[in-house]
Write a protein that holds these residues in place. Structure first.
Motif, PDB file in Angstrom:
ATOM      1  N   PHE A 141       0.833  -1.198   0.000  1.00  0.00           N
ATOM      2  CA  PHE A 141       0.000   0.000   0.000  1.00  0.00           C
ATOM      3  C   PHE A 141       0.874   1.257   0.000  1.00  0.00           C
ATOM      4  CE2 PHE A 141      -3.228   2.659   2.482  1.00  0.00           C
ATOM      5  CZ  PHE A 141      -3.980   2.932   1.351  1.00  0.00           C
ATOM      6  N   ILE A 142       1.964   1.226   0.778  1.00  0.00           N
ATOM      7  CA  ILE A 142       2.873   2.374   0.833  1.00  0.00           C
ATOM      8  C   ILE A 142       3.605   2.559  -0.497  1.00  0.00           C
ATOM      9  CG2 ILE A 142       5.012   3.206   1.912  1.00  0.00           C
ATOM     10  CD1 ILE A 142       3.990   2.010   4.534  1.00  0.00           C
ATOM     11  N   GLY A 148       0.204   5.815  -3.327  1.00  0.00           N
ATOM     12  CA  GLY A 148       1.014   5.325  -2.213  1.00  0.00           C
ATOM     13  C   GLY A 148       1.667   6.461  -1.447  1.00  0.00           C
ATOM     14  N   LEU A 149       1.977   6.185  -0.197  1.00  0.00           N
ATOM     15  CA  LEU A 149       2.547   7.207   0.684  1.00  0.00           C
ATOM     16  C   LEU A 149       3.961   7.603   0.253  1.00  0.00           C
ATOM     17  CD1 LEU A 149       2.255   8.812   3.341  1.00  0.00           C
ATOM     18  CD2 LEU A 149       3.196   6.839   4.531  1.00  0.00           C
ATOM     19  N   LEU A 150       4.764   6.615  -0.131  1.00  0.00           N
ATOM     20  CA  LEU A 150       6.181   6.879  -0.405  1.00  0.00           C
ATOM     21  C   LEU A 150       6.362   7.857  -1.561  1.00  0.00           C
ATOM     22  CD1 LEU A 150       9.072   6.259   0.332  1.00  0.00           C
ATOM     23  CD2 LEU A 150       9.027   4.348  -1.244  1.00  0.00           C
ATOM     24  N   ASN A 151       5.697   7.592  -2.695  1.00  0.00           N
ATOM     25  CA  ASN A 151       5.809   8.503  -3.831  1.00  0.00           C
ATOM     26  C   ASN A 151       5.339   9.898  -3.465  1.00  0.00           C
ATOM     27  OD1 ASN A 151       6.982   6.814  -5.638  1.00  0.00           O
ATOM     28  ND2 ASN A 151       5.085   6.224  -6.671  1.00  0.00           N
TER      29      ASN A 151
ATOM     30  N   TRP B  35      -0.606   4.802   8.897  1.00  0.00           N
ATOM     31  CA  TRP B  35      -1.067   5.036   7.531  1.00  0.00           C
ATOM     32  C   TRP B  35      -2.210   4.076   7.180  1.00  0.00           C
ATOM     33  CZ3 TRP B  35      -1.474   8.633   4.315  1.00  0.00           C
ATOM     34  CH2 TRP B  35      -1.642   8.414   2.958  1.00  0.00           C
ATOM     35  N   VAL B  36      -2.068   2.820   7.535  1.00  0.00           N
ATOM     36  CA  VAL B  36      -3.109   1.839   7.223  1.00  0.00           C
ATOM     37  C   VAL B  36      -4.346   2.061   8.097  1.00  0.00           C
ATOM     38  CG1 VAL B  36      -3.690  -0.610   7.289  1.00  0.00           C
ATOM     39  CG2 VAL B  36      -1.549   0.124   6.315  1.00  0.00           C
TER      40      VAL B  36
END
Lengths: 310, 285
Positions: A141-142, A148-151, B35-36
């Motif tokens: 998911f990240i 996604g969170l990372l990008n 986050w989840v």
């Protein structure tokens, strides 16, 4: 110790019968465990060795038959197998080295006394006990390219301008799964080394301090040597475990893209699940077992040596 | 409180470095969970918005309700399956390893060293090695899609570790205690139940919880030995959900949180005992 016990035993009791009774009880207590592991470990391993000598593809039952060592010959010429071994090495080395460094740092931090220590300890150790598939999904998911969170973080901070498909890029997939595994495995080292740190007598540090040793000297000449046995055991356990561990990669990339994250254990799963080639899957798993046995022998040598020193 | 012996390096290490390190550590460990957790409360629109939305506008439990009651991926059922498989594995593993651990800690018999070595070596076996042979074994016994197949298979990784840990615990209890009990007419089994177990209770509890948590996390056996949706455990159900259709991150996040909560609670209790057990087992290694 046993000898002492029998010597001290009152003479009135017949020696043999007591000894015999003890033996009998001992074996009796072991029957359940022998059954449990006999049926789920010992017999299946023998069965796997047997299967590895057969051409056993579920979707081609007409070709089933004894082939001797043909599967092993195939293994030696299977480029994907050799690639998977190399990938396994990268996976294990990348994961365990950073898990160790991060876990050591974490253990040193958690060993200090500060307010809220118990809570911080529990929080930092959590990634270790949640199910592997949960870890895999959280990080998938990240890493998700679009939302996604990372990008998002990388583009907001201006590190990168374009979106990256972390798990679909052959050059990035392995580092990405390794980072996930570092997150998951760091707490293991933290927990082990923390226990080791707590076992070091405080007087050692006090004496060194009186003698004028600096904090770095105390670390190098007290902490490290005292932790050495735990470091060796924890690292060896972790290497074996990471080498065998398939869940994370299986869920996140299934060994892809283009076998970039295919380690030997996921390659075995691929042969069993996708190709339904049970004979070859068994051959691969026996190869895995042999590699682990060799490693275990080395490991036992090393720990024996340690015990001799301590 | 500053002792005169403390140098500049120590003050820096104890102050700024400690707090920065702890901050970084907590952030690294917690951020993915948070986050989840946030995602599990988001609506579909919020989940797939660009630029991404960090905080959900409202605390919506819709994803949890959907995941829990879904007919395609019924998490209530998965949860019950996981609970049952892990609980039975835990109880059976504990009984088996108490007996074995006691025998190995107390009796000196031929093959004792071999037994200990086998338990150590078994922990090093790859799970993938067991999948094909166990599948054909359970298939031959008609145990596919049963709880038994999962529970028995779980023994392969719970039992070796718990026996190893319990041997350590039992050895740390003085032998004289049960010897005096046996002189008073107690049977060996009676002494084990009445003297040893109460003393080893924390260790036994820790190993039991370990068995529970390890079974709860198990994935490969669960997806291989079950084919019906009603028989899936949480791990298998989560994976099944990914493969089913386009990933529903909302429901999946809720499922992830549902799967995490029980083990997180158990772990907070287990932590202290497990640390002791691990280091005891490790040092003997």
């Amino acid at each position: 110790m046993a000898r002492e016990a029998t010597l001290v035993a009152p003479a009135a009791r017949p020696l043999l019968s007591r000894r015999a009774r003890e033996l009998l009880t001992g074996y009796l207590y072991l029957i359940p465990v022998i059954l449990a592991l006999g049926c789920t470990v010992l017999f299946p391993i023998l069965k796997a060795m047997h299967m590895s000598l057969y051409n056993h593809v579920l979707i081609r039952p007409q070709e089933y038959g004894y082939v001797g060592l043909a599967n092993y010959a195939r293994l030696l010429h299977d480029e994907t197998f050799w690639l998977s071994l190399w990938n396994s090495f990268l996976w294990v080395f990348g994961s365990v080295s950073f898990q160790f460094l991060g876990g050591f740092a974490a253990a040193l931090l958690l060993h200090q006394s500060f307010r809220g220590r118990a809570l911080v300890r529990t929080i930092t150790l959590l990634p270790w006990i949640i199910p592997g598939v949960v870890v895999a999904l959280i990080w998938e998911f990240i890493y998700q390219p679009n939302y996604g969170l990372l990008n998002d973080i990388l583009s907001r901070t201006g590190v990168m301008t374009e979106r990256v498909a972390w798990l679909a890029n052959p050059g990035l997939a392995m580092p990405a799964v390794i980072v996930t595994n570092i997150w998951r495995g760091m707490p293991f080292f933290a927990i082990m080394l923390l226990a080791g740190l707590q076992a070091i007598p405080g007087e050692l540090y006090e004496a060194a301090r009186v003698d004028g040793a600096s904090v770095f000297q105390r670390f190098c000449f007290i902490t490290l040597p005292m932790l050495k046995p735990i470091i060796v055991v924890a690292t060896a356990t972790r290497i074996v475990w990471t080498f065998n561990y398939a869940d994370l990669i299986f869920v996140m990339t299934s060994g892809g893209p283009a076998n970039a994250t295919q380690i030997t254990s996921t390659y075995t799963l691929l042969q069993a699940y996708s190709n339904l080639d049970f004979g070859y899957a068994a051959t691969l798993s026996v190869a895995l077992l042999l590699i682990m046995l060799v490693f275990t022998v080395f490991y036992l040598r090393i720990t024996r040596g340690l015990e001799g020193v301590a | 409180m500053r002792t005169p012996g403390r140098g500049l390096a120590e003050r820096v290490l104890g102050g700024p470095v400690l707090w920065t390190g702890l901050g970084a550590l907590t952030l690294f460990a917690m951020a993915p969970f948070v986050w989840v957790l946030l995602a599990s409360f988001k609506t579909r629109a919020e989940l797939y918005a660009t630029p991404i939305v960090y905080l959900p506008t409202a605390l919506s439990f819709a994803n949890y309700v959907e995941a829990w009651t879904s007919r395609l991926t019924p998490f209530s059922r998965f949860f019950a399956n996981s609970l049952w498989v892990s609980s039975v594995t835990m109880v059976a593993t504990t009984v088996v390893s108490i007996l074995a651990g006691y025998a190995l800690a107390r009796f000196r018999f031929a093959g004792r060293q071999t037994f200990l070595l086998v338990f150590l070596a078994t922990q090093m076996f790859p799970a993938v090695l067991l999948i094909a042979p166990l599948l054909s074994q359970w298939y031959a016994l008609g145990l596919i899609d049963t709880y038994q197949a999962l529970i028995y298979s779980n023994f392969s990784f719970t039992v070796p570790f718990t026996v190893w840990m319990l041997v350590g615990y039992f050895e740390s209890i003085p032998r004289e205690l049960e010897e005096s009990a046996m002189l008073d007419g107690c049977t060996n089994f009676g002494a084990l139940c009445r003297i040893i177990l109460p003393l080893a209770a924390p260790g036994v509890a820790a190993t039991a919880i370990f068995a529970f948590v390890a079974s709860w996390s198990e994935l490969l056996f669960a997806i291989t030995f079950t084919s019906q949706t009603e028989m899936r455990t949480l791990s298998a159900g989560l994976l099944f959900m990914v493969g089913q259709y386009e990933i529903q991150w909302g429901q999946l996040s809720a499922g992830v949180i549902i799967s995490t909560i029980p083990v997180a609670i158990l772990f907070t209790y287990l932590q202290r005992h497990l640390i002791q057990g691990l280091s005891a087992g490790a040092v003997k290694g």
